[in-house]
Design a protein around this motif. Structure first.
Motif, PDB file in Angstrom:
ATOM      1  N   THR A 167     -93.713   8.147 -24.812  1.00 43.82           N
ATOM      2  CA  THR A 167     -92.611   9.201 -25.041  1.00 43.82           C
ATOM      3  C   THR A 167     -91.828   9.262 -23.619  1.00 43.82           C
ATOM      4  O   THR A 167     -91.128  10.396 -23.369  1.00 43.82           O
ATOM      5  CB  THR A 167     -93.278  10.489 -25.254  1.00 43.82           C
ATOM      6  N   HIS A 168     -92.246   8.687 -22.439  1.00 48.23           N
ATOM      7  CA  HIS A 168     -91.702   8.622 -21.236  1.00 48.23           C
ATOM      8  C   HIS A 168     -90.126   8.277 -21.439  1.00 48.23           C
ATOM      9  O   HIS A 168     -89.873   7.461 -22.381  1.00 48.23           O
ATOM     10  CB  HIS A 168     -92.005   7.562 -20.406  1.00 48.23           C
ATOM     11  N   GLN A 169     -89.138   8.985 -20.647  1.00 47.11           N
ATOM     12  CA  GLN A 169     -87.739   8.652 -20.957  1.00 47.11           C
ATOM     13  C   GLN A 169     -87.353   7.243 -20.729  1.00 47.11           C
ATOM     14  O   GLN A 169     -86.196   6.742 -21.564  1.00 47.11           O
ATOM     15  CB  GLN A 169     -86.943   9.599 -19.875  1.00 47.11           C
ATOM     16  N   ASP A 170     -87.937   6.571 -20.043  1.00 47.24           N
ATOM     17  CA  ASP A 170     -87.653   4.827 -19.703  1.00 47.24           C
ATOM     18  C   ASP A 170     -87.920   4.288 -21.175  1.00 47.24           C
ATOM     19  O   ASP A 170     -87.258   3.416 -21.542  1.00 47.24           O
ATOM     20  CB  ASP A 170     -88.134   4.524 -18.657  1.00 47.24           C
ATOM     21  N   THR A 171     -89.326   4.558 -21.498  1.00 52.50           N
ATOM     22  CA  THR A 171     -89.506   3.903 -22.919  1.00 52.50           C
ATOM     23  C   THR A 171     -88.437   4.354 -24.114  1.00 52.50           C
ATOM     24  O   THR A 171     -88.277   3.318 -24.817  1.00 52.50           O
ATOM     25  CB  THR A 171     -90.941   4.189 -23.189  1.00 52.50           C
ATOM     26  N   VAL A 172     -88.133   5.596 -24.102  1.00 54.03           N
ATOM     27  CA  VAL A 172     -87.274   5.938 -25.171  1.00 54.03           C
ATOM     28  C   VAL A 172     -86.178   5.368 -25.137  1.00 54.03           C
ATOM     29  O   VAL A 172     -85.288   4.993 -26.092  1.00 54.03           O
ATOM     30  CB  VAL A 172     -87.311   7.638 -25.138  1.00 54.03           C
ATOM     31  N   ARG A 173     -85.497   5.325 -23.628  1.00 52.75           N
ATOM     32  CA  ARG A 173     -84.077   4.699 -23.634  1.00 52.75           C
ATOM     33  C   ARG A 173     -83.946   3.163 -24.039  1.00 52.75           C
ATOM     34  O   ARG A 173     -83.218   2.746 -24.669  1.00 52.75           O
ATOM     35  CB  ARG A 173     -83.714   4.734 -21.968  1.00 52.75           C
ATOM     36  N   LEU A 174     -85.277   2.489 -23.725  1.00 45.86           N
ATOM     37  CA  LEU A 174     -85.222   1.086 -24.021  1.00 45.86           C
ATOM     38  C   LEU A 174     -85.428   0.980 -25.550  1.00 45.86           C
ATOM     39  O   LEU A 174     -84.993   0.268 -26.273  1.00 45.86           O
ATOM     40  CB  LEU A 174     -86.444   0.502 -23.417  1.00 45.86           C
ATOM     41  N   SER A 175     -85.992   1.817 -26.019  1.00 40.69           N
ATOM     42  CA  SER A 175     -86.155   2.131 -27.753  1.00 40.69           C
ATOM     43  C   SER A 175     -84.814   2.106 -28.403  1.00 40.69           C
ATOM     44  O   SER A 175     -84.542   1.393 -29.399  1.00 40.69           O
ATOM     45  CB  SER A 175     -87.256   3.093 -28.096  1.00 40.69           C
ATOM     46  N   THR A 176     -83.971   3.006 -27.730  1.00 39.99           N
ATOM     47  CA  THR A 176     -82.811   3.234 -28.171  1.00 39.99           C
ATOM     48  C   THR A 176     -81.641   2.055 -28.162  1.00 39.99           C
ATOM     49  O   THR A 176     -81.107   1.570 -28.776  1.00 39.99           O
ATOM     50  CB  THR A 176     -82.148   4.394 -27.497  1.00 39.99           C
ATOM     51  N   GLN A 177     -82.039   1.510 -26.909  1.00 39.23           N
ATOM     52  CA  GLN A 177     -81.084   0.125 -26.540  1.00 39.23           C
ATOM     53  C   GLN A 177     -81.458  -0.847 -27.589  1.00 39.23           C
ATOM     54  O   GLN A 177     -80.568  -1.584 -28.073  1.00 39.23           O
ATOM     55  CB  GLN A 177     -81.425  -0.354 -25.275  1.00 39.23           C
ATOM     56  N   LEU A 178     -82.950  -1.098 -27.834  1.00 39.25           N
ATOM     57  CA  LEU A 178     -83.248  -1.875 -29.056  1.00 39.25           C
ATOM     58  C   LEU A 178     -83.001  -1.751 -30.374  1.00 39.25           C
ATOM     59  O   LEU A 178     -82.317  -2.507 -30.890  1.00 39.25           O
ATOM     60  CB  LEU A 178     -84.825  -2.085 -29.011  1.00 39.25           C
ATOM     61  N   ASP A 179     -82.724  -0.405 -30.618  1.00 39.38           N
ATOM     62  CA  ASP A 179     -82.016  -0.005 -31.867  1.00 39.38           C
ATOM     63  C   ASP A 179     -80.531  -0.445 -32.130  1.00 39.38           C
ATOM     64  O   ASP A 179     -80.237  -0.829 -33.250  1.00 39.38           O
ATOM     65  CB  ASP A 179     -82.204   1.468 -32.195  1.00 39.38           C
ATOM     66  N   HIS A 180     -79.873  -0.205 -30.985  1.00 38.88           N
ATOM     67  CA  HIS A 180     -78.504  -0.690 -31.147  1.00 38.88           C
ATOM     68  C   HIS A 180     -78.599  -2.078 -31.163  1.00 38.88           C
ATOM     69  O   HIS A 180     -77.574  -2.638 -31.872  1.00 38.88           O
ATOM     70  CB  HIS A 180     -77.804  -0.287 -29.824  1.00 38.88           C
ATOM     71  N   LEU A 181     -79.075  -2.817 -30.450  1.00 33.74           N
ATOM     72  CA  LEU A 181     -79.134  -4.396 -30.637  1.00 33.74           C
ATOM     73  C   LEU A 181     -79.462  -4.858 -32.053  1.00 33.74           C
ATOM     74  O   LEU A 181     -78.925  -5.771 -32.586  1.00 33.74           O
ATOM     75  CB  LEU A 181     -79.836  -4.894 -29.474  1.00 33.74           C
ATOM     76  N   LEU A 182     -80.450  -4.199 -32.340  1.00 32.80           N
ATOM     77  CA  LEU A 182     -80.818  -4.746 -33.922  1.00 32.80           C
ATOM     78  C   LEU A 182     -79.751  -4.139 -34.782  1.00 32.80           C
ATOM     79  O   LEU A 182     -79.582  -5.060 -35.839  1.00 32.80           O
ATOM     80  CB  LEU A 182     -82.227  -4.054 -34.125  1.00 32.80           C
TER      81      LEU A 182
END
Length: 70
Positions: free
Chosen positions: A29-44
């Protein structure tokens, strides 16, 4: 985003691996992990928009391989 398919898939793999490592080190739930998850969502989502199901299968089969390492 107008990346060639192979570059887009590389970015997906790199972002996924970085996100997993961040989650393990910083917490899921760390902000960096969530940010990366959002980036991954956009790429997918971009890959999905291209409509080539073989690309989607490749990207998601790579996901299983990444998780096997951790």
């Amino acid at each position: 985003m107008n990346l060639p398919n192979d570059i887009l898939i590389e970015k997906i793999e790199e972002t996924r691996e970085t996100m997993i490592l961040a989650g393990l080190k910083l917490g899921f739930t760390h902000q960096d992990t969530v940010r990366l998850s959002t980036q991954l969502d956009h790429l997918l989502n971009e890959l999905h928009k291209r409509g080539d199901t073989s690309l989607l299968h490749y990207a998601f089969s790579k996901e299983a391989k990444v998780y096997m390492y951790y």
